[in-house]
Write a protein that holds these residues in place. Structure first.
Motif, PDB file in Angstrom:
ATOM      1  N   GLY A   1       0.802  -1.226   0.000  1.00 52.74           N
ATOM      2  CA  GLY A   1       0.000   0.000   0.000  1.00 52.74           C
ATOM      3  C   GLY A   1       0.829   1.266   0.000  1.00 52.74           C
ATOM      4  O   GLY A   1       0.431   2.281  -0.572  1.00 52.74           O
ATOM      5  N   SER A   2       1.996   1.220   0.615  1.00 50.47           N
ATOM      6  CA  SER A   2       2.823   2.423   0.680  1.00 50.47           C
ATOM      7  C   SER A   2       3.668   2.622  -0.574  1.00 50.47           C
ATOM      8  O   SER A   2       4.301   3.660  -0.734  1.00 50.47           O
ATOM      9  CB  SER A   2       3.721   2.385   1.923  1.00 50.47           C
ATOM     10  N   ASP A   3       3.663   1.641  -1.475  1.00 47.99           N
ATOM     11  CA  ASP A   3       4.422   1.727  -2.727  1.00 47.99           C
ATOM     12  C   ASP A   3       3.454   1.987  -3.884  1.00 47.99           C
ATOM     13  O   ASP A   3       2.685   1.108  -4.256  1.00 47.99           O
ATOM     14  CB  ASP A   3       5.178   0.420  -2.966  1.00 47.99           C
ATOM     15  N   PRO A   4       3.478   3.177  -4.479  1.00 45.66           N
ATOM     16  CA  PRO A   4       2.527   3.503  -5.546  1.00 45.66           C
ATOM     17  C   PRO A   4       2.546   2.524  -6.717  1.00 45.66           C
ATOM     18  O   PRO A   4       1.553   2.379  -7.409  1.00 45.66           O
ATOM     19  CB  PRO A   4       2.959   4.903  -6.008  1.00 45.66           C
ATOM     20  N   LYS A   5       3.639   1.838  -6.936  1.00 49.80           N
ATOM     21  CA  LYS A   5       3.709   0.893  -8.056  1.00 49.80           C
ATOM     22  C   LYS A   5       3.089  -0.462  -7.719  1.00 49.80           C
ATOM     23  O   LYS A   5       2.774  -1.237  -8.615  1.00 49.80           O
ATOM     24  CB  LYS A   5       5.163   0.693  -8.485  1.00 49.80           C
ATOM     25  N   ASN A   6       2.947  -0.774  -6.430  1.00 49.12           N
ATOM     26  CA  ASN A   6       2.456  -2.085  -6.024  1.00 49.12           C
ATOM     27  C   ASN A   6       1.156  -2.056  -5.238  1.00 49.12           C
ATOM     28  O   ASN A   6       0.665  -3.108  -4.850  1.00 49.12           O
ATOM     29  CB  ASN A   6       3.511  -2.800  -5.168  1.00 49.12           C
ATOM     30  N   ARG A   7       0.598  -0.889  -4.988  1.00 47.28           N
ATOM     31  CA  ARG A   7      -0.595  -0.838  -4.133  1.00 47.28           C
ATOM     32  C   ARG A   7      -1.790  -1.493  -4.805  1.00 47.28           C
ATOM     33  O   ARG A   7      -1.864  -1.602  -6.017  1.00 47.28           O
ATOM     34  CB  ARG A   7      -0.923   0.577  -3.702  1.00 47.28           C
ATOM     35  N   TYR A   8      -2.693  -1.928  -3.960  1.00 46.81           N
ATOM     36  CA  TYR A   8      -3.914  -2.556  -4.439  1.00 46.81           C
ATOM     37  C   TYR A   8      -4.897  -1.488  -4.887  1.00 46.81           C
ATOM     38  O   TYR A   8      -5.020  -0.448  -4.265  1.00 46.81           O
ATOM     39  CB  TYR A   8      -4.584  -3.366  -3.316  1.00 46.81           C
ATOM     40  N   PHE A   9      -5.621  -1.766  -5.935  1.00 48.69           N
ATOM     41  CA  PHE A   9      -6.674  -0.861  -6.378  1.00 48.69           C
ATOM     42  C   PHE A   9      -8.044  -1.483  -6.137  1.00 48.69           C
ATOM     43  O   PHE A   9      -9.041  -0.787  -6.056  1.00 48.69           O
ATOM     44  CB  PHE A   9      -6.488  -0.500  -7.847  1.00 48.69           C
ATOM     45  N   TYR A  10      -8.096  -2.790  -6.049  1.00 46.53           N
ATOM     46  CA  TYR A  10      -9.342  -3.510  -5.773  1.00 46.53           C
ATOM     47  C   TYR A  10      -9.040  -4.614  -4.780  1.00 46.53           C
ATOM     48  O   TYR A  10      -7.976  -5.210  -4.818  1.00 46.53           O
ATOM     49  CB  TYR A  10      -9.916  -4.152  -7.049  1.00 46.53           C
ATOM     50  N   THR A  11     -10.002  -4.888  -3.934  1.00 42.57           N
ATOM     51  CA  THR A  11      -9.893  -6.016  -3.017  1.00 42.57           C
ATOM     52  C   THR A  11     -11.294  -6.487  -2.671  1.00 42.57           C
ATOM     53  O   THR A  11     -12.263  -5.772  -2.884  1.00 42.57           O
ATOM     54  CB  THR A  11      -9.098  -5.638  -1.749  1.00 42.57           C
ATOM     55  N   MET A  12     -11.391  -7.695  -2.166  1.00 38.51           N
ATOM     56  CA  MET A  12     -12.683  -8.242  -1.750  1.00 38.51           C
ATOM     57  C   MET A  12     -12.568  -8.684  -0.302  1.00 38.51           C
ATOM     58  O   MET A  12     -11.563  -9.266   0.087  1.00 38.51           O
ATOM     59  CB  MET A  12     -13.063  -9.438  -2.623  1.00 38.51           C
ATOM     60  N   VAL A  13     -13.592  -8.398   0.474  1.00 40.10           N
ATOM     61  CA  VAL A  13     -13.658  -8.851   1.853  1.00 40.10           C
ATOM     62  C   VAL A  13     -14.771  -9.885   1.919  1.00 40.10           C
ATOM     63  O   VAL A  13     -15.924  -9.573   1.640  1.00 40.10           O
ATOM     64  CB  VAL A  13     -13.921  -7.688   2.825  1.00 40.10           C
ATOM     65  N   LEU A  14     -14.406 -11.101   2.256  1.00 39.78           N
ATOM     66  CA  LEU A  14     -15.380 -12.185   2.337  1.00 39.78           C
ATOM     67  C   LEU A  14     -15.399 -12.760   3.742  1.00 39.78           C
ATOM     68  O   LEU A  14     -14.363 -12.852   4.393  1.00 39.78           O
ATOM     69  CB  LEU A  14     -15.011 -13.303   1.349  1.00 39.78           C
ATOM     70  N   ASP A  15     -16.564 -13.136   4.195  1.00 34.47           N
ATOM     71  CA  ASP A  15     -16.671 -13.822   5.476  1.00 34.47           C
ATOM     72  C   ASP A  15     -17.699 -14.945   5.333  1.00 34.47           C
ATOM     73  O   ASP A  15     -18.079 -15.298   4.222  1.00 34.47           O
ATOM     74  CB  ASP A  15     -16.993 -12.861   6.619  1.00 34.47           C
ATOM     75  N   SER A  16     -18.159 -15.476   6.435  1.00 35.60           N
ATOM     76  CA  SER A  16     -18.986 -16.683   6.374  1.00 35.60           C
ATOM     77  C   SER A  16     -20.316 -16.484   5.660  1.00 35.60           C
ATOM     78  O   SER A  16     -20.887 -17.448   5.159  1.00 35.60           O
ATOM     79  CB  SER A  16     -19.242 -17.203   7.793  1.00 35.60           C
ATOM     80  N   ASP A  17     -20.826 -15.273   5.580  1.00 31.69           N
ATOM     81  CA  ASP A  17     -22.108 -15.079   4.885  1.00 31.69           C
ATOM     82  C   ASP A  17     -21.946 -14.400   3.519  1.00 31.69           C
ATOM     83  O   ASP A  17     -22.901 -13.977   2.913  1.00 31.69           O
ATOM     84  CB  ASP A  17     -23.094 -14.316   5.764  1.00 31.69           C
ATOM     85  N   THR A  18     -20.714 -14.295   3.039  1.00 32.10           N
ATOM     86  CA  THR A  18     -20.446 -13.724   1.722  1.00 32.10           C
ATOM     87  C   THR A  18     -19.543 -14.700   0.979  1.00 32.10           C
ATOM     88  O   THR A  18     -18.449 -14.982   1.420  1.00 32.10           O
ATOM     89  CB  THR A  18     -19.709 -12.369   1.851  1.00 32.10           C
ATOM     90  N   ILE A  19     -20.019 -15.207  -0.135  1.00 33.49           N
ATOM     91  CA  ILE A  19     -19.214 -16.156  -0.883  1.00 33.49           C
ATOM     92  C   ILE A  19     -18.884 -15.615  -2.271  1.00 33.49           C
ATOM     93  O   ILE A  19     -19.581 -14.751  -2.793  1.00 33.49           O
ATOM     94  CB  ILE A  19     -19.911 -17.533  -1.022  1.00 33.49           C
ATOM     95  N   CYS A  20     -17.834 -16.118  -2.828  1.00 40.46           N
ATOM     96  CA  CYS A  20     -17.413 -15.759  -4.176  1.00 40.46           C
ATOM     97  C   CYS A  20     -17.170 -17.079  -4.917  1.00 40.46           C
ATOM     98  O   CYS A  20     -16.194 -17.772  -4.617  1.00 40.46           O
ATOM     99  CB  CYS A  20     -16.143 -14.926  -4.126  1.00 40.46           C
ATOM    100  N   PRO A  21     -18.057 -17.431  -5.846  1.00 40.64           N
ATOM    101  CA  PRO A  21     -17.857 -18.705  -6.545  1.00 40.64           C
ATOM    102  C   PRO A  21     -16.568 -18.716  -7.354  1.00 40.64           C
ATOM    103  O   PRO A  21     -16.141 -17.683  -7.866  1.00 40.64           O
ATOM    104  CB  PRO A  21     -19.078 -18.817  -7.454  1.00 40.64           C
ATOM    105  N   ALA A  22     -15.965 -19.887  -7.444  1.00 44.06           N
ATOM    106  CA  ALA A  22     -14.735 -20.031  -8.226  1.00 44.06           C
ATOM    107  C   ALA A  22     -15.008 -19.729  -9.685  1.00 44.06           C
ATOM    108  O   ALA A  22     -16.092 -19.987 -10.202  1.00 44.06           O
ATOM    109  CB  ALA A  22     -14.211 -21.454  -8.060  1.00 44.06           C
ATOM    110  N   GLY A  23     -13.975 -19.213 -10.377  1.00 46.88           N
ATOM    111  CA  GLY A  23     -14.104 -18.966 -11.814  1.00 46.88           C
ATOM    112  C   GLY A  23     -14.447 -17.604 -12.073  1.00 46.88           C
ATOM    113  O   GLY A  23     -14.497 -16.771 -12.707  1.00 46.88           O
TER     114      GLY A  23
END
Length: 102
Positions: free
Chosen positions: A80-102
């Motif tokens: 995050g502190s490196d402008p060339k490597n910081r994340y622009f998108y992320t997902m937060v998942l827990d037991s009631d939020t799923i993300c199907p494979a693929g």
């Protein structure tokens, strides 16, 4: 303090896009006893420990949590502190939020 999903997501996005792990939202001045201290760690380890034994055993537990988890927090913070490597998108998942494979 344990935040609900929006607060956790906000903390993760701030860490991953700026490298900052210090609280400046959801503060005690705004939320009273449910808030957290300005500048406290967003991703820390002692807040998850409920005293149930001797002080020494709780200190040892916190040290073990830090040993296991701190490298992950530091890695995301370093990206995050490196402008060339910081994340622009992320997902937060827990037991009631799923993300199907693929």
């Amino acid at each position: 303090k344990i935040l609900k999903k929006p607060g956790q997501y906000q903390d993760l996005m701030i860490l991953a896009s700026t490298g900052n792990n210090q609280a400046y939202t959801y503060l005690d001045v705004d939320y009273g006893k449910d808030g957290r201290k300005r500048g406290s760690e967003c991703f820390g380890f002692s807040g998850n420990v409920t005293p149930n034994g001797s002080l020494e055993s709780n200190v040892d537990m916190v040290k073990e949590f830090e040993r296991r988890g701190k490298p992950d927090v530091e890695l995301i913070s370093s990206y995050g502190s490196d402008p060339k490597n910081r994340y622009f998108y992320t997902m937060v998942l827990d037991s009631d939020t799923i993300c199907p494979a693929g």
